[in-house]
Design an enzyme around this catalytic site. Structure first.
Site, mmCIF file in Angstrom:
data_model
loop_
_atom_site.group_PDB
_atom_site.id
_atom_site.type_symbol
_atom_site.label_atom_id
_atom_site.label_comp_id
_atom_site.label_asym_id
_atom_site.label_seq_id
_atom_site.Cartn_x
_atom_site.Cartn_y
_atom_site.Cartn_z
ATOM 1 N N LYS A 99 -24.738 7.712 -19.673
ATOM 2 C CA LYS A 99 -25.185 9.025 -20.133
ATOM 3 C C LYS A 99 -24.009 9.780 -20.752
ATOM 4 O O LYS A 99 -22.927 9.838 -20.170
ATOM 5 C CB LYS A 99 -25.753 9.841 -18.968
ATOM 6 C CG LYS A 99 -26.229 11.232 -19.373
ATOM 7 C CD LYS A 99 -27.005 11.896 -18.246
ATOM 8 C CE LYS A 99 -26.178 12.799 -17.373
ATOM 9 N NZ LYS A 99 -25.791 14.085 -17.973
ATOM 10 N N LYS A 107 -30.117 18.081 -24.257
ATOM 11 C CA LYS A 107 -31.053 19.170 -23.916
ATOM 12 C C LYS A 107 -31.339 20.068 -25.130
ATOM 13 O O LYS A 107 -31.036 21.261 -25.122
ATOM 14 C CB LYS A 107 -30.508 19.996 -22.751
ATOM 15 C CG LYS A 107 -30.387 19.207 -21.462
ATOM 16 C CD LYS A 107 -30.065 20.100 -20.270
ATOM 17 C CE LYS A 107 -29.989 19.330 -18.977
ATOM 18 N NZ LYS A 107 -28.812 18.444 -18.843
ATOM 19 N N THR A 126 -32.481 22.487 -12.540
ATOM 20 C CA THR A 126 -32.455 22.484 -11.073
ATOM 21 C C THR A 126 -31.571 23.592 -10.495
ATOM 22 O O THR A 126 -31.616 23.850 -9.304
ATOM 23 C CB THR A 126 -31.977 21.124 -10.518
ATOM 24 O OG1 THR A 126 -30.796 20.749 -11.222
ATOM 25 C CG2 THR A 126 -33.029 20.053 -10.687
ATOM 26 N N ARG A 162 -20.009 11.383 -10.439
ATOM 27 C CA ARG A 162 -18.788 11.369 -9.630
ATOM 28 C C ARG A 162 -18.688 10.262 -8.580
ATOM 29 O O ARG A 162 -17.582 9.728 -8.396
ATOM 30 C CB ARG A 162 -18.581 12.765 -8.999
ATOM 31 C CG ARG A 162 -18.156 13.778 -10.052
ATOM 32 C CD ARG A 162 -18.363 15.197 -9.606
ATOM 33 N NE ARG A 162 -19.768 15.532 -9.554
ATOM 34 C CZ ARG A 162 -20.239 16.726 -9.220
ATOM 35 N NH1 ARG A 162 -19.404 17.694 -8.914
ATOM 36 N NH2 ARG A 162 -21.545 16.939 -9.215
ATOM 37 N N ILE A 216 -35.857 25.944 -33.166
ATOM 38 C CA ILE A 216 -37.114 25.967 -33.910
ATOM 39 C C ILE A 216 -37.513 24.526 -34.216
ATOM 40 O O ILE A 216 -36.656 23.633 -34.294
ATOM 41 C CB ILE A 216 -37.015 26.802 -35.210
ATOM 42 C CG1 ILE A 216 -35.941 26.240 -36.146
ATOM 43 C CG2 ILE A 216 -36.742 28.268 -34.898
ATOM 44 C CD1 ILE A 216 -35.979 26.858 -37.542
ATOM 45 N N GLY A 217 -38.802 24.313 -34.365
ATOM 46 C CA GLY A 217 -39.319 22.950 -34.499
ATOM 47 C C GLY A 217 -38.615 22.132 -35.564
ATOM 48 O O GLY A 217 -38.248 20.973 -35.340
ATOM 49 N N GLN A 233 -23.760 19.290 -5.838
ATOM 50 C CA GLN A 233 -25.187 18.959 -5.781
ATOM 51 C C GLN A 233 -25.759 19.432 -4.455
ATOM 52 O O GLN A 233 -25.140 19.259 -3.402
ATOM 53 C CB GLN A 233 -25.396 17.446 -5.932
ATOM 54 C CG GLN A 233 -24.980 16.886 -7.271
ATOM 55 C CD GLN A 233 -26.005 17.159 -8.380
ATOM 56 O OE1 GLN A 233 -26.921 17.964 -8.213
ATOM 57 N NE2 GLN A 233 -25.822 16.509 -9.512
ATOM 58 N N ARG A 266 -26.486 10.476 -4.189
ATOM 59 C CA ARG A 266 -25.234 10.288 -3.454
ATOM 60 C C ARG A 266 -25.377 9.116 -2.483
ATOM 61 O O ARG A 266 -26.164 9.191 -1.544
ATOM 62 C CB ARG A 266 -24.887 11.559 -2.647
ATOM 63 C CG ARG A 266 -24.420 12.729 -3.521
ATOM 64 C CD ARG A 266 -23.095 12.426 -4.173
ATOM 65 N NE ARG A 266 -22.635 13.475 -5.070
ATOM 66 C CZ ARG A 266 -22.911 13.553 -6.370
ATOM 67 N NH1 ARG A 266 -23.661 12.644 -6.947
ATOM 68 N NH2 ARG A 266 -22.416 14.521 -7.112
ATOM 69 N N HIS A 278 -33.124 22.384 -27.864
ATOM 70 C CA HIS A 278 -34.171 23.416 -27.930
ATOM 71 C C HIS A 278 -33.822 24.344 -29.085
ATOM 72 O O HIS A 278 -32.764 24.971 -29.090
ATOM 73 C CB HIS A 278 -34.231 24.190 -26.615
ATOM 74 C CG HIS A 278 -35.283 25.249 -26.617
ATOM 75 N ND1 HIS A 278 -36.579 25.015 -27.055
ATOM 76 C CD2 HIS A 278 -35.248 26.549 -26.245
ATOM 77 C CE1 HIS A 278 -37.281 26.128 -26.950
ATOM 78 N NE2 HIS A 278 -36.497 27.076 -26.464
HETATM 79 O O1 C5P Z 1 -21.443 13.701 -10.685
HETATM 80 P P1 C5P Z 1 -22.913 13.750 -10.462
HETATM 81 O O2 C5P Z 1 -23.483 12.441 -9.908
HETATM 82 O O3 C5P Z 1 -23.365 14.955 -9.678
HETATM 83 O O4 C5P Z 1 -23.496 13.887 -11.943
HETATM 84 C C1 C5P Z 1 -24.860 14.079 -12.200
HETATM 85 C C2 C5P Z 1 -25.090 14.138 -13.682
HETATM 86 O O5 C5P Z 1 -26.447 14.529 -13.882
HETATM 87 C C3 C5P Z 1 -24.252 15.170 -14.418
HETATM 88 O O6 C5P Z 1 -24.004 14.664 -15.722
HETATM 89 C C4 C5P Z 1 -25.145 16.390 -14.481
HETATM 90 O O7 C5P Z 1 -24.896 17.184 -15.590
HETATM 91 C C5 C5P Z 1 -26.514 15.749 -14.602
HETATM 92 N N1 C5P Z 1 -27.615 16.595 -14.165
HETATM 93 C C6 C5P Z 1 -27.716 17.118 -12.900
HETATM 94 N N2 C5P Z 1 -28.781 17.896 -12.556
HETATM 95 C C7 C5P Z 1 -29.730 18.137 -13.437
HETATM 96 C C8 C5P Z 1 -29.648 17.622 -14.727
HETATM 97 C C9 C5P Z 1 -28.567 16.829 -15.065
HETATM 98 O O8 C5P Z 1 -26.855 16.885 -12.064
HETATM 99 N N3 C5P Z 1 -30.772 18.858 -13.080
#
Ligand code: C5P
Length: 236
Positions: free
Chosen positions: A39, A68, A121, A212, A72-73, A191, A182, A70
């Site tokens: 990613k 991500k 989130t 991470r 205008i169309g 997180q 994790r 977003h």
């Molecule tokens: O390091 P970690 O495992 O927390 O990384 C999670 C990845 O997922 C990061 O690139 C973060 O930006 C992405 N992400 C997230 N939560 C979301 C959307 C994307 O942690 N709701």
């Protein structure tokens, strides 16, 4: 898209949350054939990481561009056409109907799949209210997931905790891509709503995004291998 047909190894997506293309390429080299899917998000994308999409796909890897979108169309459509030409497999857009419709039309005929971000989130009901919404998180996630499905979006980004309820709403034709993973014993970082790889798969996640716990491991390849093994075992 048939989630049940995804190869177990492709279900781990390593987030290349690194500050330069050189650092990202060094990590990809260290991970070798342990990882097939990467990613690229804001940090690396805006630090010269976009040419990496072609390099990675030329090397047989898949790329999730987490941009991500977003706008205008028309602007979304032109951006999606450019991303499709880069060879990415997944692209995120915010789950606004106009944005999703423009993106879905623009990627037609390409192999690019679209993932919708329903509600970030980091947002709770209070944040939505402050932003002028009358729906709370749960209702807005449900409404947007349904709209995404109707508009031909291929999948949703969600927390592993939302996976089971989202499958009830959209069935099993849309893929669910979950960050917040994790492995047991690894640091949580920022997180909050986390699951282990095996629990996330059991909860219905199709792809796991992990940053991470792999990037910061003493041995990233061993960390990726362990997650792959856990995914495979959870799939049975
Ligand atoms: O390091 P970690 O495992 O927390 O990384 C999670 C990845 O997922 C990061 O690139 C973060 O930006 C992405 N992400 C997230 N939560 C979301 C959307 C994307 O942690 N709701």
């Amino acid at each position: 898209m048939q989630p049940s047909k995804i190869a177990p190894k492709d279900r781990l997506i390593v987030a290349l949350d690194l500050s330069s293309a050189e650092a990202a390429e060094a990590m990809v080299a260290r991970l070798g054939d342990a990882v097939t899917f990467y990613k690229i998000g804001y940090q690396l994308g805006y630090a010269g990481g976009l040419p990496l999409v072609r390099k990675l796909t030329d090397a047989g890897k898949k790329v999730f561009l987490d941009l991500k979108l977003h706008d205008i169309g028309n602007t979304v459509a032109r951006g999606v056409e450019s991303v499709a030409r880069l060879g990415a497999t997944f692209l995120t857009v915010h789950a606004y109907p106009q944005t999703m419709k423009a993106a879905a039309e623009a990627r037609a005929g390409s192999s690019l799949k679209l993932l919708a971000v329903t509600v970030l989130t980091s947002y709770d009901d209070g944040d939505l209210h402050a932003a002028g919404y009358r729906l709370g998180v749960a209702d807005l996630v449900e409404a947007r997931a349904q709209q995404a499905q109707v508009l031909g979006v291929d999948g949703l980004v969600c927390s592993p905790e939302e996976a089971a309820s989202l499958h009830k709403i959209v069935g099993h034709q849309m893929v669910l891509v979950t960050p917040g993973i994790r492995p047991a014993g690894s640091a949580t970082g920022d997180q909050k709503r986390i699951m282990t790889p095996s629990r996330a798969i059991s909860a219905g996640a199709d792809y796991l995004v992990v940053g991470r716990p792999v990037l910061e491991a003493a041995d990233p390849r061993a960390a990726a291998d362990a997650i792959q093994a856990e995914i495979k075992q959870a799939l049975g």
